[in-house]
Design a protein around this motif. Structure first.
Motif, PDB file in Angstrom:
ATOM      1  N   LEU A  15      -4.731  -4.845  -8.472  1.00  0.00           N
ATOM      2  CA  LEU A  15      -4.281  -4.669  -7.094  1.00  0.00           C
ATOM      3  C   LEU A  15      -2.767  -4.810  -7.010  1.00  0.00           C
ATOM      4  CD1 LEU A  15      -4.613  -4.381  -4.032  1.00  0.00           C
ATOM      5  CD2 LEU A  15      -5.036  -6.863  -3.965  1.00  0.00           C
ATOM      6  N   GLY A  16      -2.211  -5.795  -7.695  1.00  0.00           N
ATOM      7  CA  GLY A  16      -0.765  -5.976  -7.686  1.00  0.00           C
ATOM      8  C   GLY A  16      -0.035  -4.757  -8.216  1.00  0.00           C
ATOM      9  N   ALA A  17      -0.510  -4.220  -9.344  1.00  0.00           N
ATOM     10  CA  ALA A  17       0.108  -3.020  -9.921  1.00  0.00           C
ATOM     11  C   ALA A  17      -0.048  -1.827  -8.983  1.00  0.00           C
ATOM     12  CB  ALA A  17      -0.514  -2.722 -11.281  1.00  0.00           C
ATOM     13  N   ILE A  30       2.486  -1.897  -6.112  1.00  0.00           N
ATOM     14  CA  ILE A  30       3.824  -1.494  -6.547  1.00  0.00           C
ATOM     15  C   ILE A  30       3.860   0.013  -6.822  1.00  0.00           C
ATOM     16  CG2 ILE A  30       5.538  -1.700  -8.410  1.00  0.00           C
ATOM     17  CD1 ILE A  30       5.416  -4.100  -6.473  1.00  0.00           C
ATOM     18  N   HIS A  31       2.889   0.504  -7.567  1.00  0.00           N
ATOM     19  CA  HIS A  31       2.854   1.923  -7.953  1.00  0.00           C
ATOM     20  C   HIS A  31       2.892   2.848  -6.740  1.00  0.00           C
ATOM     21  CE1 HIS A  31       1.905   5.445 -10.381  1.00  0.00           C
ATOM     22  NE2 HIS A  31       0.994   5.755  -9.463  1.00  0.00           N
ATOM     23  N   HIS A  32       2.168   2.484  -5.687  1.00  0.00           N
ATOM     24  CA  HIS A  32       2.079   3.335  -4.500  1.00  0.00           C
ATOM     25  C   HIS A  32       3.059   2.935  -3.403  1.00  0.00           C
ATOM     26  CE1 HIS A  32      -1.262   5.735  -5.936  1.00  0.00           C
ATOM     27  NE2 HIS A  32      -1.786   4.619  -6.423  1.00  0.00           N
ATOM     28  N   HIS A  33       4.007   2.055  -3.743  1.00  0.00           N
ATOM     29  CA  HIS A  33       5.065   1.646  -2.809  1.00  0.00           C
ATOM     30  C   HIS A  33       4.500   1.092  -1.495  1.00  0.00           C
ATOM     31  CE1 HIS A  33       7.705   3.664  -5.634  1.00  0.00           C
ATOM     32  NE2 HIS A  33       6.943   4.752  -5.520  1.00  0.00           N
ATOM     33  N   LEU A  34       3.437   0.310  -1.599  1.00  0.00           N
ATOM     34  CA  LEU A  34       2.804  -0.274  -0.421  1.00  0.00           C
ATOM     35  C   LEU A  34       3.397  -1.629  -0.063  1.00  0.00           C
ATOM     36  CD1 LEU A  34      -0.856   0.767  -1.259  1.00  0.00           C
ATOM     37  CD2 LEU A  34       0.697   1.819   0.401  1.00  0.00           C
ATOM     38  N   VAL A  35       4.230  -2.163  -0.928  1.00  0.00           N
ATOM     39  CA  VAL A  35       4.949  -3.410  -0.661  1.00  0.00           C
ATOM     40  C   VAL A  35       6.405  -3.196  -1.047  1.00  0.00           C
ATOM     41  CG1 VAL A  35       2.961  -4.937  -0.971  1.00  0.00           C
ATOM     42  CG2 VAL A  35       4.367  -4.333  -2.940  1.00  0.00           C
ATOM     43  N   LYS A  36       7.280  -4.009  -0.495  1.00  0.00           N
ATOM     44  CA  LYS A  36       8.699  -3.933  -0.832  1.00  0.00           C
ATOM     45  C   LYS A  36       9.069  -5.219  -1.553  1.00  0.00           C
ATOM     46  CE  LYS A  36       9.779  -1.075   3.155  1.00  0.00           C
ATOM     47  NZ  LYS A  36      10.231   0.174   2.689  1.00  0.00           N
ATOM     48  N   PRO A  37       9.024  -5.191  -2.899  1.00  0.00           N
ATOM     49  CA  PRO A  37       9.328  -6.401  -3.655  1.00  0.00           C
ATOM     50  C   PRO A  37      10.794  -6.792  -3.511  1.00  0.00           C
ATOM     51  CG  PRO A  37       9.084  -4.541  -5.124  1.00  0.00           C
ATOM     52  CD  PRO A  37       8.715  -4.065  -3.758  1.00  0.00           C
ATOM     53  N   ASP A  38      11.036  -8.075  -3.545  1.00  0.00           N
ATOM     54  CA  ASP A  38      12.393  -8.606  -3.473  1.00  0.00           C
ATOM     55  C   ASP A  38      12.774  -9.068  -4.875  1.00  0.00           C
ATOM     56  OD1 ASP A  38      14.809  -9.576  -2.581  1.00  0.00           O
ATOM     57  OD2 ASP A  38      13.966 -11.462  -1.851  1.00  0.00           O
ATOM     58  N   GLY A  39      13.280  -8.153  -5.683  1.00  0.00           N
ATOM     59  CA  GLY A  39      13.648  -8.495  -7.050  1.00  0.00           C
ATOM     60  C   GLY A  39      12.814  -7.752  -8.070  1.00  0.00           C
TER      61      GLY A  39
END
Length: 85
Positions: free
Chosen positions: A21-23, A26-35
């Protein structure tokens, strides 16, 4: 993991679901990681009275998931042996 059609409404906490789920996020740009690492705490198992949580960490390289780690504690609730012929 989940199989509501056969009566399994929720799985107890599992890295087999939360790590990918985490990958996926990120792969589908569903979250905006900070770093360079995206982290979240996953919780599961409430509906089946076996609640738990785990920390999920996804390392990001060039905007893509590069490494997934999970962290938590576990207990054995069932053990068996299968004989395959």
């Amino acid at each position: 993991m989940f199989a509501p059609a056969i009566g399994i409404a929720e799985d107890p906490v599992t890295g087999n679901a939360n790590g990918p789920l985490g990958a996926y996020l990120i792969h589908h740009h569903l979250v905006k990681p900070d770093g360079a690492t995206f982290q979240f705490t996953a919780t599961q198992g409430n509906a089946m009275q076996r609640p738990g949580s785990m920390k999920v960490m996804v390392d990001i390289v060039n905007g893509k998931p590069a490494k997934v780690r999970i962290k938590g504690t576990a207990v054995i609730v069932f053990s068996t042996t299968l004989k395959l012929d």
